[in-house]
Design an enzyme around this catalytic site. Structure first.
Site, mmCIF file in Angstrom:
data_model
loop_
_atom_site.group_PDB
_atom_site.id
_atom_site.type_symbol
_atom_site.label_atom_id
_atom_site.label_comp_id
_atom_site.label_asym_id
_atom_site.label_seq_id
_atom_site.Cartn_x
_atom_site.Cartn_y
_atom_site.Cartn_z
ATOM 1 N N LYS A 1 -7.820 1.292 -2.523
ATOM 2 C CA LYS A 1 -7.293 0.724 -1.265
ATOM 3 C C LYS A 1 -7.285 1.780 -0.153
ATOM 4 O O LYS A 1 -7.682 1.502 0.986
ATOM 5 C CB LYS A 1 -5.873 0.184 -1.513
ATOM 6 C CG LYS A 1 -5.109 -0.235 -0.264
ATOM 7 C CD LYS A 1 -5.717 -1.443 0.418
ATOM 8 C CE LYS A 1 -5.004 -1.738 1.730
ATOM 9 N NZ LYS A 1 -5.688 -2.752 2.512
ATOM 10 N N THR B 1 0.865 -1.181 0.000
ATOM 11 C CA THR B 1 0.000 0.000 0.000
ATOM 12 C C THR B 1 0.901 1.231 0.000
ATOM 13 O O THR B 1 1.578 1.512 0.997
ATOM 14 C CB THR B 1 -0.917 0.014 1.249
ATOM 15 O OG1 THR B 1 -1.588 -1.240 1.346
ATOM 16 C CG2 THR B 1 -1.929 1.140 1.145
ATOM 17 N N LYS C 1 0.862 4.890 8.550
ATOM 18 C CA LYS C 1 1.383 5.249 7.216
ATOM 19 C C LYS C 1 0.225 5.434 6.233
ATOM 20 O O LYS C 1 0.187 6.390 5.458
ATOM 21 C CB LYS C 1 2.346 4.146 6.771
ATOM 22 C CG LYS C 1 2.868 4.207 5.360
ATOM 23 C CD LYS C 1 2.345 3.168 4.396
ATOM 24 C CE LYS C 1 2.118 1.775 4.799
ATOM 25 N NZ LYS C 1 1.463 0.917 3.827
HETATM 26 P P1 NAP Z 1 5.535 -6.233 7.522
HETATM 27 O O1 NAP Z 1 5.212 -7.541 8.130
HETATM 28 O O2 NAP Z 1 5.968 -5.111 8.403
HETATM 29 O O3 NAP Z 1 6.648 -6.502 6.401
HETATM 30 C C1 NAP Z 1 7.234 -5.435 5.697
HETATM 31 C C2 NAP Z 1 8.125 -5.999 4.643
HETATM 32 O O4 NAP Z 1 8.741 -4.893 3.940
HETATM 33 C C3 NAP Z 1 9.283 -6.858 5.197
HETATM 34 O O5 NAP Z 1 9.567 -7.877 4.275
HETATM 35 C C4 NAP Z 1 10.422 -5.829 5.268
HETATM 36 O O6 NAP Z 1 11.694 -6.406 5.260
HETATM 37 C C5 NAP Z 1 10.166 -5.066 3.981
HETATM 38 N N1 NAP Z 1 10.830 -3.764 3.945
HETATM 39 C C6 NAP Z 1 10.563 -2.687 4.725
HETATM 40 N N2 NAP Z 1 11.366 -1.659 4.374
HETATM 41 C C7 NAP Z 1 12.148 -2.101 3.362
HETATM 42 C C8 NAP Z 1 13.162 -1.499 2.571
HETATM 43 N N3 NAP Z 1 13.548 -0.238 2.759
HETATM 44 N N4 NAP Z 1 13.741 -2.256 1.610
HETATM 45 C C9 NAP Z 1 13.354 -3.534 1.399
HETATM 46 N N5 NAP Z 1 12.398 -4.166 2.112
HETATM 47 C C10 NAP Z 1 11.801 -3.442 3.079
HETATM 48 O O7 NAP Z 1 4.307 -5.645 6.662
HETATM 49 P P2 NAP Z 1 3.080 -6.407 5.998
HETATM 50 O O8 NAP Z 1 1.969 -6.448 6.985
HETATM 51 O O9 NAP Z 1 3.547 -7.642 5.332
HETATM 52 O O10 NAP Z 1 2.647 -5.311 4.907
HETATM 53 C C11 NAP Z 1 3.270 -5.190 3.646
HETATM 54 C C12 NAP Z 1 2.455 -4.219 2.804
HETATM 55 O O11 NAP Z 1 1.101 -4.710 2.684
HETATM 56 C C13 NAP Z 1 2.338 -2.828 3.433
HETATM 57 O O12 NAP Z 1 2.335 -1.833 2.438
HETATM 58 C C14 NAP Z 1 0.973 -2.867 4.136
HETATM 59 O O13 NAP Z 1 0.416 -1.575 4.305
HETATM 60 C C15 NAP Z 1 0.187 -3.730 3.179
HETATM 61 N N6 NAP Z 1 -0.954 -4.444 3.780
HETATM 62 C C16 NAP Z 1 -0.833 -5.065 5.001
HETATM 63 C C17 NAP Z 1 -1.938 -5.729 5.540
HETATM 64 C C18 NAP Z 1 -1.886 -6.406 6.892
HETATM 65 O O14 NAP Z 1 -2.959 -6.679 7.443
HETATM 66 N N7 NAP Z 1 -0.718 -6.699 7.466
HETATM 67 C C19 NAP Z 1 -3.137 -5.790 4.824
HETATM 68 C C20 NAP Z 1 -3.215 -5.185 3.572
HETATM 69 C C21 NAP Z 1 -2.117 -4.511 3.060
HETATM 70 P P3 NAP Z 1 12.402 -6.828 6.665
HETATM 71 O O15 NAP Z 1 11.861 -8.198 6.979
HETATM 72 O O16 NAP Z 1 13.835 -6.825 6.343
HETATM 73 O O17 NAP Z 1 12.021 -5.775 7.677
#
Ligand code: NAP
Length: 294
Positions: free
Chosen positions: A165, A90, A233
């Protein structure tokens, strides 16, 4: 299909695992080294992208997407002309258009394909995708979408998946805030949350948000499904999009200032689920002493 998956967080990890389970040839990369059973692990995004028909991205924010695609070891250096890149992070809709233009210079196609459904739907392969981009590209990655999700909605041209979204997540912010303010007032007036949920479920105000969050609220379980820092965010992405397009969002601005800015200032809160914001309301109402993070 031959596919690379970049970003193995709460969402990306199970999404990549479901691609493997569906029989696709998957190469994965994560900034902090991680692997997925049945997938090959690449040392860089460029290595993961080499020779792939599709590259899927699911990382935290706009900067992270730019870095994994265009950084020194970014996917752009491995992508072959004609490959399709799909971004399920997102991020800002306007930044996503710039990303599309950068990929088009390399002869690649691009879809913004954010998701809804959170951790549970990512694990069970029942995400809902809202997609911006050309229909023929959606058709190309249809077997991958089917492996990870239960529904695909084409929102329009590039950027429109992300626009939808942000608007959709805004509803979640309001519905969760409304639920928590109502539970807090009820508790202060002497009505237990369990009784309130019984009433909510029987009445017209029942909702998927209340149903999903009920066990977490009742158990004070704030382990991350959707970390507070990511919802915060998203709130800023919504407020930025509103400013760029002359839309007033007074309710959202207030929730950001009173609840999310305050929560973000508390040590440890950022990594908890946004469900923890109920603890702040309870603290403000004198129902608990300073909200704890665990
Ligand atoms: P998360 O568990 O915090 O994972 C974030 C991911 O991004 C990790 O793989 C992290 O790597 C990577 N990352 C962060 N900064 C980075 C950088 N500078 N360079 C390369 N990799 C980087 O988040 P998530 O829940 O999976 O969410 C991922 C996306 O989906 C976000 O945009 C979120 O808003 C969206 N989303 C989430 C949900 C939910 O319910 N969780 C639902 C819908 C959409 P590391 O492991 O090295 O930190």
């Amino acid at each position: 299909m031959r596919v690379a998956f970049l970003g193995l967080g709460i969402m990306g990890g199970p999404m990549a695992a479901n691609l493997v389970k569906a029989g696709h040839e998957v190469s994965v990369w994560n900034r902090t080294p991680k692997s997925i059973e049945g997938a090959t692990t690449a040392a860089t995004p460029a290595e993961a992208a080499k020779g792939k028909e599709a590259v899927w991205v699911c990382v935290s924010d706009t900067k992270a997407v730019q870095s994994v695609l265009f950084g020194a070891q970014g996917a752009i250096h491995g992508l072959e002309s004609g490959a399709v890149v799909v971004d399920s992070s997102t991020i800002s809709p306007s930044a996503s258009i710039n990303i599309m233009e950068g990929l088009q210079e390399k002869g690649c196609e691009f879809l913004d394909a954010p998701v809804t459904g959170s951790k549970v739907a990512a694990e069970s392969g029942s995400l809902i995708f809202m997609i911006g981009g050309a229909v023929h590209n959606i058709e190309r990655v249809e077997p991958l979408l089917r492996a990870m999700g239960k529904k695909v909605i084409h929102m329009g041209e590039n950027g429109k998946g992300l626009s939808a979204k942000l608007a959709q997540n805004m509803n979640i912010v309001f519905m969760y805030e409304g639920l928590c303010e109502s539970l807090t007032l009820a508790r202060k007036l002497g009505v237990a949350p369990e009784k309130m949920f019984e009433l909510i479920e029987a009445s017209m105000i029942r909702s998927g948000v209340a149903e999903y969050k009920k066990p977490f609220i009742l158990n004070q379980d704030y382990s991350p499904n959707f970390p507070l820092k990511l919802m915060h965010k998203d709130i800023h992405l919504m407020l930025d999009a509103a400013r760029e397009n002359d839309v007033k969002l007074p309710g959202l601005a207030e929730i950001d200032k009173v609840i999310y800015e305050e929560a973000a200032s508390r040590p440890g809160f950022d990594d908890l689920d946004y469900a923890v914001t109920i603890a702040l309301l309870e603290e403000m109402a004198g129902l608990r002493t300073k909200a704890k993070v665990s």
